[in-house]
Write a protein that holds these residues in place. Sequence first.
Motif, PDB file in Angstrom:
ATOM      1  N   LEU A  99       0.829  -1.213   0.000  1.00  0.00           N
ATOM      2  CA  LEU A  99       0.000   0.000   0.000  1.00  0.00           C
ATOM      3  C   LEU A  99       0.862   1.262   0.000  1.00  0.00           C
ATOM      4  O   LEU A  99       0.485   2.270  -0.611  1.00  0.00           O
ATOM      5  CB  LEU A  99      -0.945  -0.005   1.206  1.00  0.00           C
ATOM      6  CG  LEU A  99      -2.065  -1.045   1.174  1.00  0.00           C
ATOM      7  CD1 LEU A  99      -2.971  -0.894   2.397  1.00  0.00           C
ATOM      8  CD2 LEU A  99      -2.891  -0.934  -0.099  1.00  0.00           C
ATOM      9  N   LEU A 100       2.015   1.204   0.665  1.00  0.00           N
ATOM     10  CA  LEU A 100       2.935   2.338   0.614  1.00  0.00           C
ATOM     11  C   LEU A 100       3.440   2.551  -0.808  1.00  0.00           C
ATOM     12  O   LEU A 100       3.542   3.694  -1.280  1.00  0.00           O
ATOM     13  CB  LEU A 100       4.126   2.111   1.551  1.00  0.00           C
ATOM     14  CG  LEU A 100       3.915   2.371   3.037  1.00  0.00           C
ATOM     15  CD1 LEU A 100       5.203   2.066   3.806  1.00  0.00           C
ATOM     16  CD2 LEU A 100       3.499   3.821   3.296  1.00  0.00           C
ATOM     17  N   GLN A 101       3.761   1.470  -1.487  1.00  0.00           N
ATOM     18  CA  GLN A 101       4.238   1.583  -2.863  1.00  0.00           C
ATOM     19  C   GLN A 101       3.152   2.148  -3.778  1.00  0.00           C
ATOM     20  O   GLN A 101       3.411   3.020  -4.618  1.00  0.00           O
ATOM     21  CB  GLN A 101       4.687   0.212  -3.380  1.00  0.00           C
ATOM     22  CG  GLN A 101       5.961  -0.293  -2.729  1.00  0.00           C
ATOM     23  CD  GLN A 101       6.363  -1.662  -3.259  1.00  0.00           C
ATOM     24  OE1 GLN A 101       5.552  -2.580  -3.331  1.00  0.00           O
ATOM     25  NE2 GLN A 101       7.619  -1.796  -3.636  1.00  0.00           N
ATOM     26  N   ILE A 102       1.928   1.661  -3.608  1.00  0.00           N
ATOM     27  CA  ILE A 102       0.809   2.107  -4.450  1.00  0.00           C
ATOM     28  C   ILE A 102       0.492   3.579  -4.214  1.00  0.00           C
ATOM     29  O   ILE A 102       0.373   4.370  -5.163  1.00  0.00           O
ATOM     30  CB  ILE A 102      -0.436   1.234  -4.191  1.00  0.00           C
ATOM     31  CG1 ILE A 102      -0.176  -0.206  -4.662  1.00  0.00           C
ATOM     32  CG2 ILE A 102      -1.660   1.808  -4.892  1.00  0.00           C
ATOM     33  CD1 ILE A 102      -1.201  -1.215  -4.164  1.00  0.00           C
ATOM     34  N   SER A 103       0.381   3.961  -2.949  1.00  0.00           N
ATOM     35  CA  SER A 103       0.067   5.356  -2.636  1.00  0.00           C
ATOM     36  C   SER A 103       1.248   6.263  -2.987  1.00  0.00           C
ATOM     37  O   SER A 103       1.065   7.398  -3.441  1.00  0.00           O
ATOM     38  CB  SER A 103      -0.295   5.512  -1.158  1.00  0.00           C
ATOM     39  OG  SER A 103       0.808   5.218  -0.320  1.00  0.00           O
ATOM     40  N   GLY A 104       2.466   5.754  -2.784  1.00  0.00           N
ATOM     41  CA  GLY A 104       3.654   6.534  -3.097  1.00  0.00           C
ATOM     42  C   GLY A 104       3.789   6.823  -4.578  1.00  0.00           C
ATOM     43  O   GLY A 104       4.235   7.905  -4.970  1.00  0.00           O
ATOM     44  N   LEU A 110       1.934  13.066  -8.819  1.00  0.00           N
ATOM     45  CA  LEU A 110       1.424  14.413  -8.528  1.00  0.00           C
ATOM     46  C   LEU A 110       2.568  15.413  -8.335  1.00  0.00           C
ATOM     47  O   LEU A 110       2.498  16.551  -8.820  1.00  0.00           O
ATOM     48  CB  LEU A 110       0.537  14.389  -7.277  1.00  0.00           C
ATOM     49  CG  LEU A 110      -0.803  13.655  -7.415  1.00  0.00           C
ATOM     50  CD1 LEU A 110      -1.535  13.639  -6.074  1.00  0.00           C
ATOM     51  CD2 LEU A 110      -1.685  14.311  -8.493  1.00  0.00           C
ATOM     52  N   ASN A 111       3.626  14.983  -7.653  1.00  0.00           N
ATOM     53  CA  ASN A 111       4.777  15.860  -7.439  1.00  0.00           C
ATOM     54  C   ASN A 111       5.487  16.190  -8.751  1.00  0.00           C
ATOM     55  O   ASN A 111       5.894  17.333  -8.988  1.00  0.00           O
ATOM     56  CB  ASN A 111       5.762  15.223  -6.461  1.00  0.00           C
ATOM     57  CG  ASN A 111       5.226  15.166  -5.043  1.00  0.00           C
ATOM     58  OD1 ASN A 111       4.323  15.916  -4.678  1.00  0.00           O
ATOM     59  ND2 ASN A 111       5.757  14.263  -4.232  1.00  0.00           N
ATOM     60  N   VAL A 112       5.634  15.175  -9.593  1.00  0.00           N
ATOM     61  CA  VAL A 112       6.269  15.378 -10.898  1.00  0.00           C
ATOM     62  C   VAL A 112       5.404  16.295 -11.764  1.00  0.00           C
ATOM     63  O   VAL A 112       5.906  17.215 -12.422  1.00  0.00           O
ATOM     64  CB  VAL A 112       6.509  14.030 -11.609  1.00  0.00           C
ATOM     65  CG1 VAL A 112       6.906  14.232 -13.072  1.00  0.00           C
ATOM     66  CG2 VAL A 112       7.591  13.237 -10.878  1.00  0.00           C
ATOM     67  N   LEU A 172      10.540  21.034 -14.671  1.00  0.00           N
ATOM     68  CA  LEU A 172      10.948  19.633 -14.588  1.00  0.00           C
ATOM     69  C   LEU A 172      12.081  19.331 -15.559  1.00  0.00           C
ATOM     70  O   LEU A 172      13.005  18.591 -15.237  1.00  0.00           O
ATOM     71  CB  LEU A 172       9.747  18.721 -14.878  1.00  0.00           C
ATOM     72  CG  LEU A 172       9.998  17.221 -14.835  1.00  0.00           C
ATOM     73  CD1 LEU A 172      10.384  16.775 -13.425  1.00  0.00           C
ATOM     74  CD2 LEU A 172       8.752  16.449 -15.292  1.00  0.00           C
ATOM     75  N   GLY A 173      12.005  19.899 -16.762  1.00  0.00           N
ATOM     76  CA  GLY A 173      13.051  19.673 -17.756  1.00  0.00           C
ATOM     77  C   GLY A 173      14.405  20.172 -17.286  1.00  0.00           C
ATOM     78  O   GLY A 173      15.427  19.491 -17.459  1.00  0.00           O
ATOM     79  N   LEU A 174      14.429  21.341 -16.671  1.00  0.00           N
ATOM     80  CA  LEU A 174      15.691  21.900 -16.176  1.00  0.00           C
ATOM     81  C   LEU A 174      16.211  21.114 -14.976  1.00  0.00           C
ATOM     82  O   LEU A 174      17.404  20.803 -14.896  1.00  0.00           O
ATOM     83  CB  LEU A 174      15.490  23.369 -15.791  1.00  0.00           C
ATOM     84  CG  LEU A 174      16.695  24.069 -15.129  1.00  0.00           C
ATOM     85  CD1 LEU A 174      17.914  24.023 -16.043  1.00  0.00           C
ATOM     86  CD2 LEU A 174      16.339  25.503 -14.767  1.00  0.00           C
ATOM     87  N   VAL A 175      15.319  20.776 -14.056  1.00  0.00           N
ATOM     88  CA  VAL A 175      15.732  20.037 -12.854  1.00  0.00           C
ATOM     89  C   VAL A 175      16.367  18.699 -13.236  1.00  0.00           C
ATOM     90  O   VAL A 175      17.391  18.288 -12.666  1.00  0.00           O
ATOM     91  CB  VAL A 175      14.527  19.815 -11.908  1.00  0.00           C
ATOM     92  CG1 VAL A 175      14.879  18.838 -10.788  1.00  0.00           C
ATOM     93  CG2 VAL A 175      14.077  21.144 -11.312  1.00  0.00           C
ATOM     94  N   GLN A 237      10.250   8.225  -4.328  1.00  0.00           N
ATOM     95  CA  GLN A 237      10.498   9.654  -4.169  1.00  0.00           C
ATOM     96  C   GLN A 237      10.911  10.281  -5.501  1.00  0.00           C
ATOM     97  O   GLN A 237      11.216   9.577  -6.464  1.00  0.00           O
ATOM     98  CB  GLN A 237      11.605   9.880  -3.130  1.00  0.00           C
ATOM     99  CG  GLN A 237      11.361   9.230  -1.785  1.00  0.00           C
ATOM    100  CD  GLN A 237      10.245   9.897  -1.001  1.00  0.00           C
ATOM    101  OE1 GLN A 237       9.939  11.072  -1.211  1.00  0.00           O
ATOM    102  NE2 GLN A 237       9.636   9.156  -0.086  1.00  0.00           N
ATOM    103  N   MET A 238      10.941  11.624  -5.524  1.00  0.00           N
ATOM    104  CA  MET A 238      11.368  12.340  -6.728  1.00  0.00           C
ATOM    105  C   MET A 238      12.766  11.899  -7.154  1.00  0.00           C
ATOM    106  O   MET A 238      13.077  11.835  -8.349  1.00  0.00           O
ATOM    107  CB  MET A 238      11.340  13.849  -6.462  1.00  0.00           C
ATOM    108  CG  MET A 238      11.642  14.701  -7.672  1.00  0.00           C
ATOM    109  SD  MET A 238      10.360  14.649  -8.946  1.00  0.00           S
ATOM    110  CE  MET A 238       9.174  15.791  -8.226  1.00  0.00           C
TER     111      MET A 238
END
Length: 297
Positions: A99-104, A110-112, A172-175, A237-238
Amino acid sequence: MLVYFWGFLYSNYFRFWLKWVLRLLTRKCELQRVFEGSKAGAQRTLSIEHSLESSKNKVLRNAVHVEEAEVERCVRDVMKEKKIEQKDTGFKTNLHISLLQISGYKKLYLNVENLRKVPYDSDNEEHEEQLIELWNLLMPHENLKARITKQWCDIGFQGDDPKTDFRGMGLLGLVNLVYFSKHYTNEARQILSRSNHPKLGYSYAIVGINLTEMAYSLLKNGALKSHLYNMVFGLPQMEHFHQFYCYLVYEFDKFWFEEEPESIMHFNQYREKFHEKIKGLLLDCDAILTLQNTKKP
C-alpha cells in the motif's frame, strides 16, 4: 470484440466464482494467496493492486487510494474485512509495504506533474541559478559572456535564451538536466561531447528535455510501476524519478550511436523506436532500470 466480451464476462462473473472456489479449497483469500505465491516487488504489488481495484468490497477498493498517513489503519480495516487475524504480522507487513508503494506512486506522479506545471521564469532567481549551474557543470572551462547568448547552443539549446525550450516540460526539464549533470558529471560531459559528433550529433539539452517528457509519460500511464515497485520497498520519491531519467539519457545516447541515423531529421522515428524498447523492458516484472545497474561490469 470476442476479447472484450470475454474480459467483461471474466471480470463480472467468472472471477467472483473462481475466487470463491479457490477460497474454499485453500481457506485463504486472494490477497493471502498473492503474498504466498509471489515474490516481493512488482510482481506482488501489481497483483495486490489489481486484486484491490477489482474487488466488489468498497473497503478493499478504497485501499488503493489511501494517503501515507492512513496506510496503517487501512491495513487493519482490510484484515478485518477479510477475517484475517491481526496477529498475522507477515500479512500485515506485506500489505503495508504494497500500500505504501501504491500510494507513493500516485503521490510521486502528482509531485512530478506539479513541477512540470511550473513555467521557467527568468525573473525567478532560483530558476536562473539552476540554469547557470547547468552551464557551469557542463562547461567548467568556459564562462558565459552574457545571460542571453548564442553560447547556449553549445550545450544543445535552440537559441540564445534557453527559457523558450522549457515550455513543454516546465521546470521539470531543467531540474532533470541539472540532476544528471550534478550526479553523473563525467557521463554528462562525455555525452555532451558525443552529441557534437559531425555526422551523428544531436542537440544535447533539447534531447534531454525530450527524454524528460518520455519519463513523465511512462510515469503517468503506469508503465514505471514495475521499475519503481522493484526498486523501492516503500514510498517512491522524486529522487527515483530523476534516477530513471538519468538511465534514459545514458541509454538513449548509446542507442543513437548504435543505430547511426542518417540525419537528425529522423530523430522522431528513432526516439519512438527507443521509447518502444524502454516500454518493452518495463513489461518485465523484474525490471530495474537505473544507471548504477547499467554501468556494473
